[in-house]
Enzyme design. Structure first.
Site, PDB file in Angstrom:
ATOM      1  N   CYS A 398       0.839  -1.198   0.000  1.00  8.44           N
ATOM      2  CA  CYS A 398       0.000   0.000   0.000  1.00  8.44           C
ATOM      3  C   CYS A 398       0.880   1.256   0.000  1.00  8.44           C
ATOM      4  O   CYS A 398       1.487   1.585  -1.016  1.00  8.44           O
ATOM      5  CB  CYS A 398      -0.975  -0.045   1.167  1.00  8.44           C
ATOM      6  SG  CYS A 398      -2.368   1.104   1.002  1.00  8.44           S
ATOM      7  N   HIS A 525      -3.531  -5.217   0.185  1.00 13.69           N
ATOM      8  CA  HIS A 525      -2.997  -5.757   1.445  1.00 13.69           C
ATOM      9  C   HIS A 525      -3.079  -7.284   1.406  1.00 13.69           C
ATOM     10  O   HIS A 525      -4.049  -7.870   1.892  1.00 13.69           O
ATOM     11  CB  HIS A 525      -3.799  -5.222   2.629  1.00 13.69           C
ATOM     12  CG  HIS A 525      -3.561  -3.780   2.935  1.00 13.69           C
ATOM     13  ND1 HIS A 525      -2.644  -3.352   3.879  1.00 13.69           N
ATOM     14  CD2 HIS A 525      -4.103  -2.661   2.400  1.00 13.69           C
ATOM     15  CE1 HIS A 525      -2.638  -2.029   3.921  1.00 13.69           C
ATOM     16  NE2 HIS A 525      -3.523  -1.583   3.034  1.00 13.69           N
ATOM     17  N   GLU A 527      -1.721  -9.453   3.160  1.00 14.30           N
ATOM     18  CA  GLU A 527      -1.657 -10.105   4.471  1.00 14.30           C
ATOM     19  C   GLU A 527      -3.026 -10.535   4.974  1.00 14.30           C
ATOM     20  O   GLU A 527      -3.132 -11.492   5.755  1.00 14.30           O
ATOM     21  CB  GLU A 527      -1.006  -9.171   5.503  1.00 14.30           C
ATOM     22  CG  GLU A 527      -1.782  -7.918   5.845  1.00 14.30           C
ATOM     23  CD  GLU A 527      -1.441  -6.724   4.984  1.00 14.30           C
ATOM     24  OE1 GLU A 527      -1.677  -5.577   5.429  1.00 14.30           O
ATOM     25  OE2 GLU A 527      -0.937  -6.925   3.864  1.00 14.30           O
TER      26      GLU A 527
END
Length: 605
Positions: A398, A525, A527
């Site tokens: 990001c 993102h 994750e």
């Protein structure tokens, strides 16, 4: 529908979220379908505007919901996809009731906490519990509900009252209450003290809820006389008292519950003993054992703004852990405060400056996570510059991707004024700009949020190969600034390659430096979708590159979905030398003690 409610007493931070997730894991391992709900008693409608210092990371769901980080635990443990409605807040409930009152739905009645707020809470729970989250049709068998906060908090009272009514409404065979409490050891006395748990249970019962199972947090297993005392005073069978003592890694918690027959106590309370089977947790056992036996480290420098609070980057840490296990390495995270890398710190606090640069230069890989605000931006730019110029594996997420673009424009294109309009609205070289559809007046829920599709425009690149040579991927987003599409041609002519873009082709999603061992930036993102047995592709690439395994991984020598076993060699590509792999391996560094801690030099996970 069966319901398991998890509450907490004595102090916050006992691990209710992990306990609730682990209960779900064990029940799922018994053959049941499980969903989860998190109740947060704060007045915010969601976690989107809350500072990470206040509440840890903001977890983003597929539908764009900005929710509590515990929903991330639920998704990772249970491998499900939750919705924004799976996170209930006081703000949401009151807004829902007030909207109904404004429409006249209450037909002139006086709107009160009881029954209108409590009814709304119960209706919300029953509605959301029926939503399938595991990809199958129809509702789940069991809904695990976690009540945030601590018993006795004034803001929790409407939820306590609602849940008391709810337990009566659904009946005893459909409701099980698990109370997580603390059993501390006073150093001077040296014995486990039960009084905090006694008071906590007494308070819970006084509010109309009686625990069926006690989950006691302690440093060591409860001794028998302590368990017997708790059983008598708290009116809970000794067989229904489990100890959640300190373990080497988080994946052992479901095993603790299984070993102490917690699933049998829950199933017995829910009248499911004849339906469910014995829990099959072989994969969890293998993962926990391998995590304990890995010794060769891989050091990742985490260059961020919130390095003083690891929960701010919880999903990033978990994604790094999942990838390191897949590469058979012991993860060591070195926290590098971005502002400590800057020239100002060199003048004002030279010791911090030297320490930060020492950690950065000693790392095997560098990660710049997402964030907001201009503090530490110059330090992040310097970290990206160091990684690019010294062939150190780098992943920017990001803001981290935007930082990489700014650094490249300044250093390679010689645009000294290159910047994001977030940090310098008057820059003459706006590499990163505010998205046209964004709102400049409202903060909450106005970003580009949730799952969006990224199409690979370059198939022969590291990212596409790591994702399995697919044409597109769906990843979760949370941003309001983007790389300036008008500068893409100039950046690509200079060597920066944008290999992934959105459906319009104008919004940049993935960048790479083709000649670098591993220099990747992603606007999304990744994750948030990483799972213990399915590590996120960009994180897997970073870890593999950092420990000299990327070339072999891209050639198919290692498999991201393969779970290590006891007989797996510590280096699955040990037959290849460093030159064949394409990255010079650094000598192993000493490990810190502990399973998950930070002392300023590094964190072991």
């Amino acid at each position: 529908m069966k319901y398991v409610l998890v509450t907490g007493g004595v102090v916050s931070g006992l691990g209710k979220g992990v306990t609730a997730s682990s209960i779900g894991v064990v029940l799922k391992a018994c053959g049941l379908r499980v969903t989860s709900i998190k109740i947060d008693p704060y007045l915010n409608t969601d976690a989107g505007t809350m500072s990470p210092f206040e509440h840890g990371e903001v977890f983003v769901l597929d539908d764009g919901g900005e929710v509590d980080l515990d929903l991330g635990n639920y998704e990772r443990f249970l491998d499900v996809k939750l919705t924004r409605d799976n996170n209930i807040t006081t703000g949401k409930i009151y807004q829902f009731v007030i909207d109904k009152e404004r429409r006249g739905d209450y037909l002139g009645k006086t709107v009160q906490v009881v029954p209108h707020i409590t009814d709304a809470i119960q209706e919300w729970i029953e509605r959301v519990a029926m939503i399938p989250v595991d990809g199958q049709e129809g509702p789940a068998d069991v809904c695990v509900i976690e009540l945030g906060g601590t018993i006795g908090d004034i803001e929790s009272m409407p939820f306590i009252e609602a849940l008391g009514q709810f337990s009566y409404h659904v009946g005893p065979g459909n409701f099980c209450l698990v109370h997580v409490s603390l059993v501390p050891v006073i150093n001077v006395v040296g014995e486990q003290k039960t009084k905090p748990t006694q008071h906590s249970v007494r308070g819970l019962r006084g509010l109309g809820l009686t625990p069926n199972i006690l989950a006691c947090r302690s440093a060591k297993p409860l001794v028998e006389n302590v368990k017997e005392k708790l059983s008598k005073v708290c009116h809970v069978s000794a067989a229904n008292i489990v100890t959640l003592y300190d373990v080497a890694n988080i994946w052992r918690i479901p095993l603790l519950l299984r070993d102490q027959k917690a699933h049998e106590a829950i199933l017995r309370r829910l009248d499911l003993l004849g339906v469910a089977g014995e829990p099959k947790l072989d994969e969890w056992v293998s993962r926990a054992e391998i995590c304990d036996t890995l010794h060769e480290p891989v050091r990742i420098a985490m260059v961020g703004k919130y390095t003083g609070l690891p929960d701010s980057y919880l999903s990033v840490l978990k994604a790094l852990l999942h990838a390191s296990i897949a590469c058979y390495r012991k993860l060591v995270v070195d926290w590098v405060p971005a502002s400590d890398l800057e020239d100002t710190t060199e003048k004002e606090a030279p010791n911090l400056y030297e320490k930060a640069w020492s950690l950065l230069k000693g790392a095997d890989g560098i990660l710049v996570p997402g964030g907001f605000g201009d503090r530490g931006v110059q330090g992040k730019i310097l970290a990206a510059k160091y990684a690019r110029e010294n062939n150190i594996p780098f992943l920017g997420i990001c803001l981290g991707m935007q930082i990489a673009v700014i650094e490249f424009a300044r250093s390679v294109l010689n645009m000294q004024d290159a910047n994001s309009t977030e940090f310098d609205p008057d820059t003459t070289s706006p590499c990163v700009i505010f998205m046209p559809e964004g709102s400049k007046t409202h903060m909450g829920g106005t970003m580009r949020l949730g799952s969006r599709t990224t199409f690979f425009h370059v198939t022969d690149c590291k990212s596409a190969k790591l994702y399995g040579n697919v044409n597109y991927v769906d990843e979760r987003h949370r941003h309001r600034y983007e790389v300036n599409p008008d500068m893409i041609m100039e950046l690509e002519r200079a060597g920066l390659e944008f290999v992934g873009k959105d459906e319009t082709g104008r919004r940049m999603e993935i960048l790479e430096l083709p000649l670098h061992p591993y220099f990747v930036g992603v606007q999304f993102h990744p994750e948030f979708k990483s799972r213990p047995g399915k590590p996120s592709a960009p994180f897997l690439g970073l870890i593999a590159a950092s420990c000299g395994q990327l070339a072999a991984l891209l050639q198919g020598t290692t498999h991201s979905s393969q779970l290590p076993t006891k007989n797996t060699p510590s280096n699955p590509v040990s037959k290849l030398n460093a030159c064949q792999i394409g990255i010079t391996k650094k000598p192993a560094k000493s490990l810190l003690d502990g399973s998950f801690h930070s002392n300023g030099n590094g964190m072991h996970v």
